[in-house]
Motif scaffolding. Structure first.
Motif, short mmCIF file in Angstrom:
data_model
loop_
_atom_site.label_atom_id
_atom_site.label_comp_id
_atom_site.label_asym_id
_atom_site.label_seq_id
_atom_site.Cartn_x
_atom_site.Cartn_y
_atom_site.Cartn_z
N GLU A 40 0.82 -1.22 0.00
CA GLU A 40 0.00 0.00 0.00
C GLU A 40 0.85 1.26 0.00
N LYS A 41 2.04 1.17 0.57
CA LYS A 41 2.95 2.33 0.61
C LYS A 41 3.74 2.48 -0.69
N GLY A 42 3.51 1.56 -1.64
CA GLY A 42 4.17 1.66 -2.94
C GLY A 42 5.50 0.95 -3.04
N PHE A 43 5.79 0.04 -2.10
CA PHE A 43 7.02 -0.74 -2.14
C PHE A 43 7.01 -1.59 -3.40
N LYS A 44 7.99 -1.43 -4.27
CA LYS A 44 7.97 -2.09 -5.58
C LYS A 44 8.79 -3.38 -5.65
N LYS A 45 9.63 -3.64 -4.66
CA LYS A 45 10.46 -4.84 -4.70
C LYS A 45 9.69 -6.05 -4.20
N SER A 46 10.22 -7.22 -4.45
CA SER A 46 9.58 -8.46 -4.01
C SER A 46 9.61 -8.55 -2.49
N ILE A 47 8.54 -9.12 -1.94
CA ILE A 47 8.39 -9.28 -0.50
C ILE A 47 8.42 -10.77 -0.20
#
Length: 135
Positions: A40-47
């Motif tokens: 939701e905060k726009g983190f674009k890397k894989s989690i």
């Protein structure tokens, strides 16, 4: 002599830059709640989320739905906090998927579903000692 010092400083600076850039790619395991917040905060890397597959009292894995063409599937997973989440994976079911002790999924949320790019399995058979045979 000064040229050697300058070259050494440049090499050290390049090494530090490489270490910092690789550290930015490192990921820790998070829960589904933390993964949702990151998305939701726009983190674009894989989690990376670690958990296990829900099972019946007899040990049978539940919550797996394979597509008709068997080229993708979705499944339910419990994270370390016990939160259940449906996960989509656009590849066939991995070998020994239902036998794994732990599952690590790498991906991100898309809407209310977690879409996995990779699945890593910890299977009990890989970590058990082989019995020694004597003759």
């Amino acid at each position: 002599m000064k040229k050697k010092y300058i070259a050494a400083i440049i090499i050290i600076a390049i090494a530090i830059t490489m270490i910092i850039s690789m550290a930015g790619d490192a990921s820790t395991y998070v829960s589904f709640d933390e993964a949702r917040e990151l998305s939701e905060k726009g983190f674009k890397k894989s989690i990376h989320v670690v958990g296990e597959l829900p099972k019946t009292a007899s040990g049978e894995v539940v919550g797996i739905e394979e597509s008709p063409d068997k080229l993708s599937f979705k499944f339910e997973m419990l994270d370390e906090n016990g939160m259940k989440q449906q996960v989509l994976y656009a590849e066939p079911i991995p070998t020994d998927f239902t036998r794994s002790e732990q599952v690590v999924i790498v991906g991100a949320y898309q809407g209310d579903k977690f879409v996995a790019e990779k699945i890593l399995l910890k299977c009990p058979s890989k970590y058990q000692e082989e019995p020694e045979f004597t003759s």
